[in-house]
Structure formats: C-alpha cells, structure tokens
Design a protein around this motif. Structure first.
Motif, PDB file in Angstrom:
ATOM      1  N   ASP A 110       0.832  -1.209   0.000  1.00  0.00           N
ATOM      2  CA  ASP A 110       0.000   0.000   0.000  1.00  0.00           C
ATOM      3  C   ASP A 110       0.859   1.249   0.000  1.00  0.00           C
ATOM      4  OD1 ASP A 110       0.945  -0.598   2.550  1.00  0.00           O
ATOM      5  OD2 ASP A 110      -0.725   0.405   3.549  1.00  0.00           O
ATOM      6  N   ASP A 132      -6.172  -2.492  -2.779  1.00  0.00           N
ATOM      7  CA  ASP A 132      -5.219  -1.627  -3.474  1.00  0.00           C
ATOM      8  C   ASP A 132      -4.652  -2.369  -4.681  1.00  0.00           C
ATOM      9  OD1 ASP A 132      -5.576  -0.945  -0.760  1.00  0.00           O
ATOM     10  OD2 ASP A 132      -3.751   0.224  -0.705  1.00  0.00           O
ATOM     11  N   TRP A 160     -12.260  -5.487  -1.287  1.00  0.00           N
ATOM     12  CA  TRP A 160     -10.858  -5.914  -1.151  1.00  0.00           C
ATOM     13  C   TRP A 160     -10.749  -7.384  -1.596  1.00  0.00           C
ATOM     14  CZ3 TRP A 160     -12.127  -1.322   0.303  1.00  0.00           C
ATOM     15  CH2 TRP A 160     -11.175  -0.370   0.588  1.00  0.00           C
ATOM     16  N   GLU A 203      -1.858   9.327  -0.639  1.00  0.00           N
ATOM     17  CA  GLU A 203      -2.958   8.480  -0.162  1.00  0.00           C
ATOM     18  C   GLU A 203      -4.233   9.323   0.009  1.00  0.00           C
ATOM     19  OE1 GLU A 203      -2.239   7.119   3.810  1.00  0.00           O
ATOM     20  OE2 GLU A 203      -3.732   5.526   3.679  1.00  0.00           O
TER      21      GLU A 203
HETATM   22  C1  BGC Z   1      -4.037   1.286   3.789  1.00  0.00           C
HETATM   23  C2  BGC Z   1      -4.839   1.268   2.526  1.00  0.00           C
HETATM   24  C3  BGC Z   1      -5.887   0.197   2.710  1.00  0.00           C
HETATM   25  C4  BGC Z   1      -6.805   0.700   3.781  1.00  0.00           C
HETATM   26  C5  BGC Z   1      -8.024  -0.137   4.013  1.00  0.00           C
HETATM   27  C6  BGC Z   1      -4.953   1.751   4.875  1.00  0.00           C
HETATM   28  O1  BGC Z   1      -4.348   1.924   6.074  1.00  0.00           O
HETATM   29  O2  BGC Z   1      -2.895   2.063   3.678  1.00  0.00           O
HETATM   30  O3  BGC Z   1      -4.181   1.369   1.382  1.00  0.00           O
HETATM   31  O4  BGC Z   1      -6.497  -0.260   1.577  1.00  0.00           O
HETATM   32  O5  BGC Z   1      -6.089   0.954   4.976  1.00  0.00           O
HETATM   33  O6  BGC Z   1      -8.541  -0.135   5.250  1.00  0.00           O
END
Ligand code: BGC
Length: 891
Positions: free
Chosen positions: A475, A487, A539, A743
C-alpha cells in the motif's frame, strides 16, 4: 534479418523470437513438470499468420542441433496458438536442462525455425530433493543482529555446471569465494512462510575455483522475523537458511554441498536490521574474508539445526527486487549546524549509498522522510510514527580507512529527503547516491500525449507503483508496507499495461490463497500476519479480478482453472453474508476528499456492487471453462443482485446512485439498466461540473470514473478534470511538490479523525493509468491474450496527439494519433499472428454515411489495402478489420 528458411530457397518472411517458458526467457528453477512454451512471430510482411507449429526438445544443445529430440517432438500441429503450449514430453528430473526450438508454418505453408538458443531448467521438484537441513544460530540468536554462516568445500577442476539453490529467511545474501552471488536484494519475497517459502536458483559455474572454495550466507530478519513494528506478533521464526549446491564434473561424477551442522556461524557487522526501522552497520565487527576459503573461523560456532518454516519450498519465478535506478540528489541543505538534508528530487523506495572518509568509530546517521517541514528539517509524519513507532533510520560506524562506501541491505525506505548527521566532512551530491529498488519487471508499455500534466501524472503513477513493487504489491513504502487486496486489485491492470508483471501477480494471487488457508477466510491483507481482519467485498474481490485481468492480458486459462474453486467460494461467501442480495458489511471507497467525510456512508452500495461484479465475473469465468451450469447460475444471481441494487440505491428522478464513485462504478460494472446508462453518465458529468471539475472519489471510484466519462461521451471533461489544479485534484498534488501519488487528497495534512499520517506514495489512486492505454490510446484485448486486438482511441479535442505502445504476449501493438489542421491521423501497428478491429474516429460526423459511398470513409495509407476491410460504422467510428501490419488512417 530473417534467416534463409527451408522453403526451397525462398526468403523467409518472418522470424521467431522471444521464446519463453512460463513467461520467462531461459529460466532456471522451473518447478512445473509440464511447463508451457511461447514464442512470437515477427514479420515485416502484413497478414502474417501461424498455421502450424512443431516443438522440439532435447537434453543437450548438441542433441538439439543434431536433430535428436529425445525429450519431446510435438510433430507438426496445425494451430495458430503461439503461447502457452504445454510440454508433453518425457518426465523431467530435478535440475534438468531442456533445450528447445520451434518450427512454425505461416499461412502460405512456409516454414521457419527459431534460431535463438532457448532452454529451461527444472528446479528441485520434490521435497526429498532437498538434502540439507534448515540451520540457524539456535539459542544464541540476537534479535535484529544479522548472523553469518560459512562452509568450506573443495571442488575438482573440471566443473561442467554448478547450481546453488538457496532460501535464507527473512532475507539472505549469498557469497561464493568472497563475491556476492547474483544481483537480487531483499530476497526472497515475503510469503506466508508456514505455507510456502521461496528458493532461488543461481548458476554459479563460473564462480567456483579448482580446489578450496567457500560459501557464505548473511541473513536478515526480513518479514520472517519482523519484530520491531506492529508489535511482536508478526514473527514466524528466527533467521534460518537452507542451501544446496549441485556440481557436475566432466567425468560425469557429481558432488553436492548442503547446509548442515558442519557449517560455522557468528554475528556480523549488521547489528540491527528491520524492514521498517532501518539498519545499523558497525565496521568494527566486519570479518574480512569471511566468505573466502582459508578464512580462520576459530572463534565461530557451529550452526544448529533450525525448525523448518513449515511451508513448501517453491521456486521464485518472478523477477527479484533489484537496484533498478541510481539517482543523484538535486540538492543538499544545512538547516542546522551539522544537520544536512538531502533532496533526491523525487519520492522513491530504496536507500542511500554513502561515500565518506573519516575517523574510525565516527557514526553517520541517516533518517529518511517523504517531506520536509517549514524549517527544512525532515518531517516524518507520513511515516506515521504514531502508528509504527519508528523512524526509518540507518547508521554506519566508520572503519577509518581512506574512502568507505556503504549502503544498507536488509531494509528499504520510502523517501525523498534524507537527514544526515555525524557525516565526516561535508556531504556532496557526488558522494551520495539514491538507489531505487523494486521487482525487476521489464517495461511493456509507453504512453505520451500532448498534455504535459497528464504525462507527468503518468510518470508519477509509474513511480508510485514501482515504489510499491517490493516482493508484494504494498500500500505504501513507509507506514504499512502491506499487500492490501483492494489496493492491488485497482492497480493490477495499470501494472500489466506498463510492465511485464504477470509472474509478480501470479505470486500475489497465490499469496491471497495461502493467507486464506492460514486464516480460514479471506483477509484484507496478504501475505503475512498483519491481516487486518476479514476481507471487505471491495478488497476480497481481488481473488477474482486479478486472475481475470491476467487472463485478459495473457490468455492464461490455467490460472482460472487453478483458482476456480476459491473464486466460486468467494461468491458463495458473499451470498451467505447478504440479505436479499444486499451486502452491508465492508469498507467504503477509500480516501475520498475531506478524509473520512464519506467513510462508511456508502458501504452497502460499494459492497453490493462488488458482490454483483463477483457473480458476473464468475459467470464469465465459468463459461470460459465450459462450466455452463455454473455460468447460468451465476448469471442468474448477478441479475438478482442487479435488480435489488437498483431498486434500493438508484434514484430514477435524479439518475444517480448518489456519488460520483457509485455512478462510475455502476456504469463500468454494468449495473445500470441499459435505458438509464446515458442519463447516469450525464448526471455524473453535471455533478463534476457543478463541483468545478473536482472529484469526490476515493481509490475505487477513481479507477472507474475516467472510463465511465469516456465511454459515454465525456472524454473532454475527463481531460479537464485531470487539468484541475485546486484541491482536490492531481494538479493540486503536483503544485504541492508531489512526485508520487498521495494516499489522501490532502497529502499528509491534519484531518479530523486522523493525526498527520497520510502516506505520500500510495498507488491505489493510480489504477486509472490503465485508462490512458485502454481509452486514450485505445489498446484493448479483443480476445484473451491480445490475439485479437481492439484499437479504439478516444481522440478528444482536448488533446492534439497521443502515442504509445503495449508489448503484448503476441508482440508490440502501437497506437499513435494526432490531429493537425483538422485532419486526424491514426497510425497502428499490429503484430504478426494477430488481427485487430480498428475504430477510426470520424469526428463531428452528423449523418450515418452509407457503406456504399466510400467517400465518407477515412483515407487509408497502406501498402497492403487488401488486409484492411471496412466492417461497420459504430457511433463516431468507422470500424475496420485488419490483419497484422502497419496502417495509417486519415480522417
Ligand atoms: C491502507 C490502505 C488500505 C486501507 C483499508 C490503509 O491503512 O494504507 O491502502 O487499503 O487501509 O482499510
């Protein structure tokens, strides 16, 4: 140049190239008993097709040359298939080299033979092939302190081949006679070690000496013994290794060196190593010559047998992480006395290589960060020290020799800025080098257009993705370094266009499978122990979507077969969790503007849409595999979900599902009743315009919004959105110095509900990079594996040109269009043994021209008009069928 073929003296009109085994060129360590072989036809002549092939396999190069195909001769097989032909010859043994070539007949019956010397070599196919023990330091283990292992052995002079098979957990460096073997770093890749561990095969024939030799292995904690961050529960075991070397001599005799308790061990100069926190290297603890013969290891202790990690040893087929780029800093400042801050000019994953000269015992500290504060000091907020309690830090203690060069080895950092303290003298851009690390995937795509902002964004997305190709698709490279499934799913397609990454993704699909096996259900993260709970529908959908994307790109049905049961179970799992086809649990479109404003508000819509796509994909996959009953059942289920979804979430009056993300997703997933599709797209466009070209989408909405806009006539609006520079927008990120994607739309700013912690290198908002290929260039697969190609560019007035290519498994596909003086030129290149449907845009055409009056059709510039056939008019396109070749259309 084409070779002289066996065609009665006629010149060959094609050549065979790019011979691959399981996607790899001349691979070692193939652990499939019946691997699949592929090749490409290359020809300057248009319309070149394969009509038959013959594969020949021998156990030596000489035998192959002498036409003695003792392993397999497929005979002449009438077929146009040039990828994934399965080896069906004699059973292969471990470590067996197979030399192969192929003959291909074209559409005229002319035959050519491959000239490349192609081979593959099997790895250790059976567990029982591993004769050594797992060894480690036993009780003496010191957390974070990297142990060394060595073994001396003698070899005869006449070695024909020598192979080293090694797995060192968490990370290893293998040395032979004082030299590092191979160029891998951070090897092997992270896996669920109790399910599978990856070994790597090296050809070390040239590295051995007649007489005494020594093998040395240094181990790092890696993910196997990750104990510093996310508490201690991510540990699998203490660092340990298994090693085997197979030697073959000219007289036919063989020798084997394996890891066992006769190996010696001690602790080396890396006194602390953590994949998150960094590394400490104390030169005073170096053991000069430790991996060379005749080293006196009298103060070393015997290695001990270590518990095996439990997982099956499997060959690492994907490209390892390597040093991929070397970059110089763009500046060095000194915000405080003795504190230097180095600016690498862009965010990256890797580390710094230092060159210095100073007194023995002098300690240099490097602290890495993605950004700096107003005083120019590094700002570690995006590293989320609140969460992981560590700042990425490396330390080096000098030997005091003249010039010392050092870089870490068992950690990596996400950074643009590096703070250096304790440096002897003044660091300069010449004495510091940024080493960029990622899995060594080869580029397969290129994209460029007339809009520099879009080009820059494309580069930013690529940098962000490579920063996160670290054995697993992570991520972010600082805070979590985890393989979040959601992701991965949104960027898999973009990654496939840009890089030859199929083996990387195959490994990740297997990670999903093994994590599920260990945890008993799909988890949000794979692989590893930080699983973060049961997978949300958006997901877990990765379980279906990634194999499906790979199937579209590579036509690899085996993948679908292999994961069919798991994919089916995923749909059943969601069905079990649904109520009247609505799935209410899960995670929303992630990180829309204003941080968590939309958090949780549209979970049932997102989760149910993903449930629908899961069922729909399953129907498609089942029908590819001819499981017709399943296909019908899943289609029925999908329709039922669609009905309830629309009844519950669609506002017919406003033609919307409520958010830009939902409208985009509903359109691209096929959830919108067909009579309402344009109305929903219109509503989406109105909403974007009302918000003055701002998006309200998170990671998932972003993957789909540009496709939705283009598919329904809003290409110019899509470009306008990408040109926006005020918050929230990519332009806003660029203006604020982003070189990789953030992000949060807000960067690492303080937002309600979160302390400054936003990562500045998060690829999940860059999934739409695929759109640049699929929509702007218009390169799409018309049949799995691009044997049939679609070229359907979106020639919006907002751009004056776009050009690029995608190197498919059948060869290079080019799309290059430009608009000049009212004339549109579309240049396409279609590889041999494929055909394409080319959609030539006919801008501003108001009436439906008749097919008889060809004067309306675009002008075609080609030496081979016979290979082009006008098929139909479709919307604003004139559609042509073309065979392989190079064509220019002018409209
Ligand atoms: C991550 C993300 C992830 C998300 C989902 C985050 O802390 O960095 O990329 O998909 O949490 O809960």
């Amino acid at each position: 140049m084409p070779q002289q073929g066996l065609n009665g003296g006629r010149k060959a009109t094609f050549i065979l190239q790019n011979l691959r085994c399981e996607y790899l060129k001349n691979p070692l360590g193939i652990d499939y008993r019946n691997p699949r072989l592929s090749w490409n036809l290359q020809s300057d002549e248009p319309g070149k097709r394969q009509s038959a092939y013959r594969i020949m396999v021998s156990s030596s190069y000489q035998a192959l040359q002498a036409q003695h195909y003792e392993l397999w001769d497929s005979g002449k097989v009438p077929s146009d298939q040039s990828v994934h032909l399965q080896y069906e010859g004699k059973e292969l043994a471990s470590g067996q080299r197979c030399y192969w070539k192929v003959q291909v007949w074209d559409e005229l019956g002319c035959m050519e033979e491959s000239t490349d010397s192609a081979w593959w070599e099997t790895g250790l196919l059976e567990v029982s092939d591993w004769q050594g023990d797992w060894i480690g330091t036993g009780e003496r283990h010191l957390p974070g302190w990297s142990p060394l292992f060595r073994k001396e052995f003698s070899a005869q002079s006449a070695i024909i081949t020598a192979r080293a098979y090694v797995c060192g957990l968490g990370y290893y460096e293998l040395y032979l006679n004082g030299h590092k073997v191979g160029d891998h770093v951070l090897d092997p890749s992270q896996t669920d070690y109790e399910e599978r561990v990856m070994y790597v095969t090296y050809d070390v024939t040239e590295m051995l000496l007649p007489g005494n030799n020594a093998v040395g292995i240094m181990l790092g904690d890696g993910w196997y013994h990750q104990h510093r961050v996310w508490y201690g529960w991510m540990i699998y075991g203490i660092p340990s290794l298994i090693f085997q070397m197979e030697l073959e001599y000219t007289d036919g005799s063989r020798a084997r060196i394996v890891s066992d308790e006769s190996w010696m061990t001690t602790f080396g100069p890396v006194t602390l190593n953590s994949v998150y926190a960094g590394e400490v290297y104390d030169t005073r603890l170096e053991k000069p010559g430790w991996s060379e013969p005749k080293y006196i290891a009298s103060d070393w202790l015997q290695a001990e047998k270590a518990p095996a990690p439990g997982g099956k040893l499997v060959s690492q087929h994907m490209p390892a992480v390597k040093r991929m780029e070397f970059i110089q800093p763009i500046g060095i400042s000194q915000p405080k006395d003795g504190v230097y801050v180095v600016d690498m000019g862009r965010n990256l994953s890797g580390w710094i290589r230092l060159q210095m000269e100073g007194l023995a015992g002098c300690e240099v500290t490097l602290r890495y960060a993605e950004t700096v504060d107003q005083l120019g000091m590094i700002d570690t907020n995006s590293g989320a020290i609140d969460v992981i309690y560590s700042i990425q830090t490396d330390r080096y203690i000098l030997k005091g020799k003249r010039v010392e060069i050092w870089e870490p080895r068992f950690t990596y950092h996400g950074f643009r800025f590096v703070e250096i303290t304790g440096f002897p003298g003044i660091p300069t851009v010449e004495t510091l080098e940024g080493i960029v690390l990622y899995n060594a995937v080869k580029e397969t795509g290129a994209f460029e257009c007339s809009n520099e902002m879009i080009n820059r964004l494309h580069r930013m997305i690529k940098n962000t993705i490579t920063s996160n190709l670290q054995g697993v698709i992570t991520d972010c490279p600082v805070r979590e370094k985890c393989g979040w499934l959601g992701d991965a799913m949104v960027i898999a397609e973009a990654t496939m266009y840009n890089w030859d990454s199929v083996t990387f993704w195959k490994k990740f699909i297997e990670d999903i499978k093994t994590t599920r096996k260990v945890q008993g259900q799909w988890m949000n993260i794979a692989p590893g122990k930080r699983t973060c709970g049961e997978a949300a529908p958006a997901w877990g959908l990765a379980q279906l979507e990634i194999p499906w994307i790979l199937y579209q790109f590579c036509g690899d049905k085996e993948l679908l077969k292999e994961h069919y049961d798991a994919m089916k179970q995923w749909v059943d799992h969601l069905l079990g969790k649904s109520e009247n086809y609505i799935v209410s649990f899960g995670t929303d479109d992630w990180c829309p503007p204003d941080g968590f404003e939309m958090k949780g508000k549209t979970v049932p819509q997102i989760s149910t849409a993903c449930f629908y796509l899961s069922a729909m994909r399953m129907a498609e996959i089942a029908s590819v595999l001819s499981r017709h009953e399943d296909a019908q059942a899943f289609e029925k289920l999908a329709l039922a979900i669609k009905g309830t979804f629309n009844a519950k979430f669609y506002s017919e009056i406003n033609s919307t599902y409520g958010t830009q993300a939902l409208d985009s997703i509903a359109l691209t997933f096929g959830l919108v009743p067909s009579c309402s599709e344009q109305a929903v797209a219109d509503a989406l466009a109105v909403d974007i315009r009302q918000r003055e070209l701002h998006l309200t989408t998170g990671h998932l909405g972003l993957k789909h919004v540009f496709n939705a806009l283009c598919d329904y006539g809003y290409a110019e609006l899509a470009i306008d959105v990408l040109e926006q520079t005020t918050y929230p927008s990519f332009g806003h990120q660029m203006l604020n110095g982003a070189t990789t994607l953030w992000e949060y739309w807000e960067g690492d700013a303080d937002l309600p509900g979160m302390s400054k912690m936003g990562s500045l290198s998060h690829p999940f908002k860059g999934g739409f990079d695929a759109w640049m290929y699929s929509h702007i260039l218009g390169i799409r697969s018309g049949s799995p594996g691009f044997q049939k190609i679609i070229i359907q560019p979106t020639c919006t007035g907002a751009l004056t040109f776009a050009r690029g290519f995608y190197r498919s498994i059948h060869g290079v596909i080019v799309s290059d269009w430009s608009i000049r003086d009212g004339l549109l030129t579309l240049h396409v290149e279609i590889p041999a043994n494929t055909t394409a449907l080319v959609f030539v845009p006919v801008p501003k055409r108001t009436e439906q021209p008749s097919t008889e009056t060809k004067s309306d059709l675009p002008r075609l510039v080609t030496k081979h008009p016979a290979n082009v056939e006008f098929v139909r008019w479709e919307k604003e396109y004139a559609v042509y069928h073309v065979s392989s070749g190079i064509y220019d259309f002018i409209a």
